[in-house]
Design an enzyme around this catalytic site. Structure first.
Site: not given
Length: 826
Positions: A271, A200
């Site tokens: 995710e 991320e």
């Protein structure tokens, strides 16, 4: 903790892991994912549709399970339940700070034995997605970085910085080489089919200016240079350089994902958040089963998704001090497998049906032509079709209406906010909004009350007051984490203050400002107050306390407490915590600033340093009777308890306590903070999991350190199990893909070791309510209870078709019927 050098770690892992794999648990599942001695294979590749494994595009469902958040004894059952749930892949991060807690000293033992974990996954025929990072966030202490990294000269984390890149490359290379040495990459016959570098990064990249993009390219080239034979991915990184795959993280990637940044890359969802991780002081926020299923089906239909990973599939427990700032010890308890590894929410079963429905149409999904058709203002069809096979996803975005649509001359009613999957573009095989699988009820029961005062002993944590005995001294306020190295939550700040008594009886006010999470203040060893922040706190916490001073020298002892270190954000190495301002106000006199006085520092608690939470360390201090020592801040307590009989999960109920940490036989089961109530007035967490492996046959040593004051005499030892199971299925529902019959059915299963002992409710007709509140409706077959009793009592598993033939005929022709059954498991 056993630590070895790099070469030693590799050698020990080889022998230990192979021995563990050979011993195993007796179950071996031969699937293409790789048995123990799978032959060498070609590299894993990809195209614009999917990952290509063994020359075949694969539709893959994955679940995140972290080896560090459970125990090796739990791994086989967790993985087996994941496989039964229709998963193909187990995904995990690699946790740098558990493997290299001190620079150059490594730990791959116990629940940190990543090779053993991967081998167990392989033994059960599943693949592995290895997220090396090494920055992971994950609500994990310091985002997975070892704290010694903070002290490397001239370092800046996660940017084009030579000291950081050197250490990152060294660790990533070490992990990759370890996996190669153990033969764990797919081309070697192992289960690892994809890896992740960074995590991320796009969220913080702008903070680093031009150094951000150059770091991304460096990380990509570094990873590719390791030649693993499997693809690399970057999650939430739209500019991931070729051939790195950019992937999505989030709740609704079917709506938010911008898509692969190249037509030659597949759409991967790394995710899919199954719930929200809990925070101390916040109420639990669960995600509905229907919403998760809708999001998965939409990602496949709209984005052409071919890889979906659930974060988390099993959350587990943040043992010790590994939870990040304000995160509870229990992690993702609302996942398909709860903290204890139990299946009781319908999420596991509903997703299992979804996986089967999607796999039924793998061929058109992986190689068919795609088209989409409008079926209404908020309805659409997504179609994948080959010459021989077809699958359609009929989507209804309307959250309130159930419209009837016509698709290829078939009239279908779509439930509000739902997706119906049509195999061969004709037969409904799954509906996201209709949950026909088992629901369960998890309960906990007291098996031992620890209320006997004679079994408890207490030790009052000494309040440091002698600056000459301090570990550090200086005329400044030190930063908390830099001083403790994040090896303890606690840092004492000690200063002397000379009080000149005046005649006007003026008030004395102590003012303390801190960037830590909790502050406890003592004057001349007497407690004068505390203050704490929250996950939402912006800025520092401030304590204002009226204090009493004696004439002459007084000692002010301030205990700064961190409830976990940060796990995210740019420039973590520059974050500052701890006490930053201290002053005393005497009446109308000028403010006396103490910041630059001579301060003494003690790192950690006295009890921590002497390890009094262990059996051996407990002998190093003098324990006293607990009498008059309940509800006293900074007190240690110890007792023993018996191991509960049976195989049910075990937990401590700490509702009567305040804030602290708890150890069982020397193993920390985590921080607790039950005094920090949620808006609903309840603790964020009151039950604290004790893995079976932490327990001895008898005389288990329980130690707590209580910061704020609590009553250990009200602590109980509880067992946790699924005591009620329920099914509620409509006769018009699609038959489950895991059933043999032509009719939809209620299928009930008690957890292992239990059987159906009683029928709490049974009605074939139009019963009112659901699995939590239920009653007989206007239509009811009188034989309902007797039929279910005969089919289910005494059995662990039973099933009943939703068919009038099973209940002596149709009790009310013309009325749509359901079967609702609630049973007890004992």
């Amino acid at each position: 903790m056993y630590r070895v050098g790099v070469a030693g770690a590799l050698g020990i892992l080889t022998s230990c892991a192979l021995a563990a794999a050979a011993a195993g648990d007796g179950r071996r599942v031969e699937r293409e994912g790789g048995g123990d001695h799978a032959a060498a294979r070609g590299e894993v590749t990809y195209d614009g549709r999917a990952l290509i494994v063994n020359g075949t595009r694969r539709m893959l469902f994955s679940g995140e399970i972290h080896y560090t958040r459970s125990t090796p004894e739990m791994w086989p059952k967790l993985i087996a339940k994941a496989r039964r749930g229709g998963l193909d892949v187990i995904q995990t991060y690699v946790f740098w700070n558990v493997h290299e807690p001190l620079q150059g000293q490594y730990n791959f033992e116990g629940r940190y034995d990543i090779v053993k974990f991967i081998r167990e996954i392989q033994a059960q025929g599943l693949y592995v997605s290895l997220r090396i990072g090494p920055f992971i966030e994950a609500e994990w202490k310091y985002g997975g970085f070892p704290f010694w990294l903070h002290d490397v000269p001239n370092i800046t984390f996660r940017t084009d910085n030579e000291p950081f890149k050197q250490h990152m490359q060294r660790f990533v290379t070490q992990i990759v080489n370890m996996m190669k040495h153990e033969g764990l990459y797919y081309p070697q016959g192992g289960p690892i089919i994809v890896s992740q570098i960074e995590n991320e990064y796009q969220m913080v990249e702008p903070a680093f200016g031009p150094s951000g993009p150059s770091y991304v390219h460096w990380a990509a080239e570094m990873a590719l240079g390791l030649q693993t034979g499997v693809p690399w991915m970057m999650c939430k990184q739209d500019d991931a350089p070729d051939p790195i795959i950019n992937t999505c993280n989030g709740l609704i990637c079917g709506e938010t994902f911008v898509g692969p940044n190249s037509p030659s890359k597949p759409a991967l969802w790394t995710e899919n958040w199954t719930t929200r991780y809990p925070i101390y002081g916040n109420d639990t926020k669960l995600r509905s089963t229907e919403d998760i299923a809708f999001a998965v089906a939409l990602f496949i239909a709209r984005k052409g998704g071919s890889f979906v990973s659930y974060y988390m599939y099993h959350g587990g427990t943040n043992f010790g001090r590994f939870a990040s700032s304000y995160v509870t010890t229990s992690y993702y308890d609302g996942a398909p497998l709860d903290e204890y590894g139990l299946i009781w929410r319908p999420t596991w079963g509903h997703l299992r049906e979804l996986h089967a429905a999607v796999k039924l149409s793998s061929e058109p999904l992986m190689s068919g032509r795609y088209s989409n058709i409008s079926l209404g203002q908020e309805q659409q069809a997504h179609v994948f079709e080959t010459e021989l096979k077809c699958v359609a996803f009929l989507v209804n975005f309307d959250k309130h209406q159930a419209p009837t649509v016509v698709f290829r001359n078939i009239s279908l009613q779509l439930a509000p906010k739902s997706i119906s999957i049509l195999s061969d573009c004709r037969t409904v095989v799954f509906e996201t909004a209709k949950v026909n699988v088992q629901h369960g009820s998890r309960t906990n029961g007291v098996v031992q009350s620890l209320s006997d005062t004679h079994t408890w002993m207490a030790f009052k944590e000494p309040i440091p007051h002698d600056i000459s005995k301090a570990v550090y001294t200086g005329n400044q306020l030190l930063e908390h984490l830099s001083t403790t190295k994040d090896e303890t939550d606690y840092l004492w700040y000690i200063v002397s203050y000379e009080y000149k008594q005046s005649d006007d009886g003026q008030h004395v006010l102590l003012n303390v400002e801190s960037g830590a999470h909790i502050l406890h203040a003592f004057v001349n060893s007497a407690f004068v107050g505390h203050v704490h922040g929250s996950h939402e706190t912006r800025g520092n916490i401030i304590l204002n306390a009226n204090i009493s001073l004696k004439k002459g020298q007084n000692t002010i002892s301030l205990l700064s407490v961190m409830v976990g270190s940060p796990d995210s954000g740019a420039h973590m190495e520059k974050r500052s915590f701890g006490i930053c301002k201290v002053s005393i106000q005497q009446g109308q006199q000028p403010l006396h600033i103490l910041d630059n006085e001579l301060w003494g520092y003690q790192v950690g608690l006295f009890g921590e340093g002497n390890r009094i939470y262990t059996q051996e360390g407990s002998y190093s201090v003098e324990w006293t009777d607990i009498y008059n020592l309940t509800y006293i801040p900074l007190t240690w307590y110890q007792t023993t308890f018996a191991t509960p009989i049976g195989s049910d999960a075990v937990a401590l109920n700490l509702t009567s306590m305040g804030k602290g940490e708890v150890w069982i036989n020397g193993e920390s089961i985590g921080r607790y903070w039950v005094s920090f109530k949620t808006p609903s007035g309840q603790p964020s967490q009151s039950l604290y999991h004790i893995p079976q492996h932490f327990l001895k046959p008898r005389d288990n040593h329980l130690v707590l350190v209580e910061e704020m004051g609590g009553d250990p005499l009200q602590i109980t030892v509880n067992t946790v199990s699924i005591t009620t199971v329920c099914g509620n299925v409509n006769e018009l529902s699609a038959p489950g893909l895991h059933t043999q019959g032509r009719h939809p059915e209620v299928r009930l299963r008690c957890q292992r070791g239990k059987h159906i002992s009683a029928i709490e409710f049974a009605s074939y007709g139009n019963p009112a309510g659901d699995c939590t509140t239920f009653s007989i409706g206007s239509c009811h077959a009188e034989s309902s209870e007797s039929v279910i009793k005969q089919a289910c009592i005494g059995k662990r598993v039973c099933s009943m078709p939703v068919s009038p033939a099973k209940f002596g005929g149709d009790p009310c022709p013309g009325i749509q019927k359901s079967l609702l059954v609630v049973t007890n498991c004992r």
